[in-house]
Design a protein around this motif. Structure first.
Motif, PDB file in Angstrom:
ATOM      1  N   SER A 171     105.323  41.564  79.629  1.00  0.00           N
ATOM      2  CA  SER A 171     105.879  40.327  80.194  1.00  0.00           C
ATOM      3  C   SER A 171     106.928  40.693  81.230  1.00  0.00           C
TER       4      SER A 171
ATOM      5  N   THR B  74     108.880  35.891  81.125  1.00  0.00           N
ATOM      6  CA  THR B  74     109.289  35.313  79.839  1.00  0.00           C
ATOM      7  C   THR B  74     110.380  36.163  79.188  1.00  0.00           C
TER       8      THR B  74
ATOM      9  N   HIS C 263     101.781  28.958  74.400  1.00  0.00           N
ATOM     10  CA  HIS C 263     102.946  29.495  75.118  1.00  0.00           C
ATOM     11  C   HIS C 263     103.870  28.285  75.377  1.00  0.00           C
TER      12      HIS C 263
ATOM     13  N   PRO D  88     101.625  29.810  86.595  1.00  0.00           N
ATOM     14  CA  PRO D  88     102.626  30.351  85.661  1.00  0.00           C
ATOM     15  C   PRO D  88     103.042  31.776  85.985  1.00  0.00           C
TER      16      PRO D  88
HETATM   17  N1   CP Z   1     104.140  33.159  82.712  1.00  0.00           N
HETATM   18  C1   CP Z   1     104.343  34.243  81.940  1.00  0.00           C
HETATM   19  O1   CP Z   1     104.277  34.178  80.711  1.00  0.00           O
HETATM   20  O2   CP Z   1     104.649  35.370  82.641  1.00  0.00           O
HETATM   21  P1   CP Z   1     104.986  36.792  81.997  1.00  0.00           P
HETATM   22  O3   CP Z   1     103.712  37.314  81.375  1.00  0.00           O
HETATM   23  O4   CP Z   1     105.469  37.645  83.146  1.00  0.00           O
HETATM   24  O5   CP Z   1     106.040  36.586  80.949  1.00  0.00           O
END
Ligand code: CP
Length: 318
Positions: free
Chosen positions: A52, A55, A134, A270
């Motif tokens: 990630s 997040t 999520h 996202p």
């Molecule tokens: N949108 C999202 O969850 O991005 P990441 O995987 O970078 O956390």
């Protein structure tokens, strides 16, 4: 409820309350000193078993802006790679006095297992579990829509009648699922558009329209919000996937489709984005794009969620 595991668990009043509290948190971030003392003495653990950027960093920023202590745990480089179980990892965190655990895991349901266990007595926030949910992504998306559509008059408002089209890899998308449940709770109309190979079995029982032809869907619906999803190549085998060239041609938001969409529709993603596949650079960087607003709003939403779960106001989410 002591945890945030799914947007399905939120009532309309609870969801609006979180969005309103995020407005307060956003106001704090315009100050010279961007911190509140609300979670001083509390410890938040970021427990990330999957990669990630947004997040993890925004949960860390959110916890620090509420004056919590933050421990970042990444499975890579930890004893998980030696075979340590979720139970033993959780009990280790409990021994260190974690009050809140933000968990991302490749297994759908892992946050629920942790929340229902007696391994640790902490508020659990789902930061993305497999293809399941999520919830904070959906909350920050709804917050971004509400701000763009209602501006300074956002507080107290939902998203009644807002037309949202979500395009792409619905099959593997926890973002699509969490958005669907939350957007419907807030009164929006949602359509999924995808190749047939990327539509989940069982979608017929969900409160959503499904289309396969993007141009036809956009011409008919004229959406207020067009949300493009990342193609999750890491979760699929080659047989599922139309070729990248075919996907970009039929389901990608290219510059031509952006013009056809018109200047009043929001373009969301996202992140992380596959530029040139599901979205062109021109669309991603256009004035209609909210990609970076979504990232900024993520800190406000995560501050609101951590505050509600850990400040003693846990009942506010129940
Ligand atoms: N949108 C999202 O969850 O991005 P990441 O995987 O970078 O956390």
């Amino acid at each position: 409820m002591r945890h945030l595991l799914s947007t399905k668990d939120l009532t309309r009043d609870e969801a609006v309350r979180i969005l309103d509290l995020a407005e307060d948190m956003a106001a704090v971030q315009t100050r010279e000193v961007k911190k509140l003392p609300a979670l001083r003495g509390r410890t938040v653990v970021n427990l990330f078993f999957e990669d990630s950027t947004r997040t993890r960093i925004s949960f860390e920023a959110a916890a620090k802006r509420l004056s919590a202590d933050v421990i970042n745990f990444a499975a890579k480089g930890s004893s998980v790679s030696k075979g340590e179980s979720l139970k033993d990892t959780a009990q280790t965190l409990a021994a260190m006095g974690a009050d809140g655990v933000v968990i991302r895991h490749s297994a759908s349901g892992a946050p629920q297992v942790l929340a229902q266990s007696d391994w640790i007595d902490a508020g659990v926030v789902n930061a993305g579990d497999g293809t399941h949910e999520h919830p904070t992504q959906a909350l920050l998306d709804a917050f971004t829509m509400r701000r763009r559509l209602h501006g300074a008059a956002s507080r107290g408002k939902a998203l009644d009648g807002v037309k949202v089209v979500i395009v792409g890899d619905i099959l593997h998308s926890r973002v699509a699922r969490s958005n669907l449940w939350l957007l419907r709770t807030l009164g929006a109309e949602v359509t999924f558009v995808a190749p047939a190979t990327l539509v989940p079995v069982g979608v017929g029982s969900w409160p959503v329209e499904v289309e396969f032809d993007l141009d036809a869907a956009l011409a008919r619906i004229r959406p207020d919000v067009l949300m493009m999803l990342r193609i999750q190549s890491e979760r699929m085998n080659a047989a599922f996937f139309p070729s990248a060239r075919e996907y970009a041609r039929e389901w990608g938001l290219d510059d031509e489709r952006l013009v056809a969409l018109g200047p009043d529709s929001m373009v969301m993603h996202p992140g992380p984005m596959n530029r040139g596949l599901e979205i062109s650079a021109g669309a991603a960087d256009s004035p209609q794009s909210t990609v970076l607003e979504q990232v900024a709003n993520g800190v406000s939403i995560r501050m609101a969620v951590l505050y509600l779960l850990l400040s003693g106001e846990r009942e506010a989410l129940s």
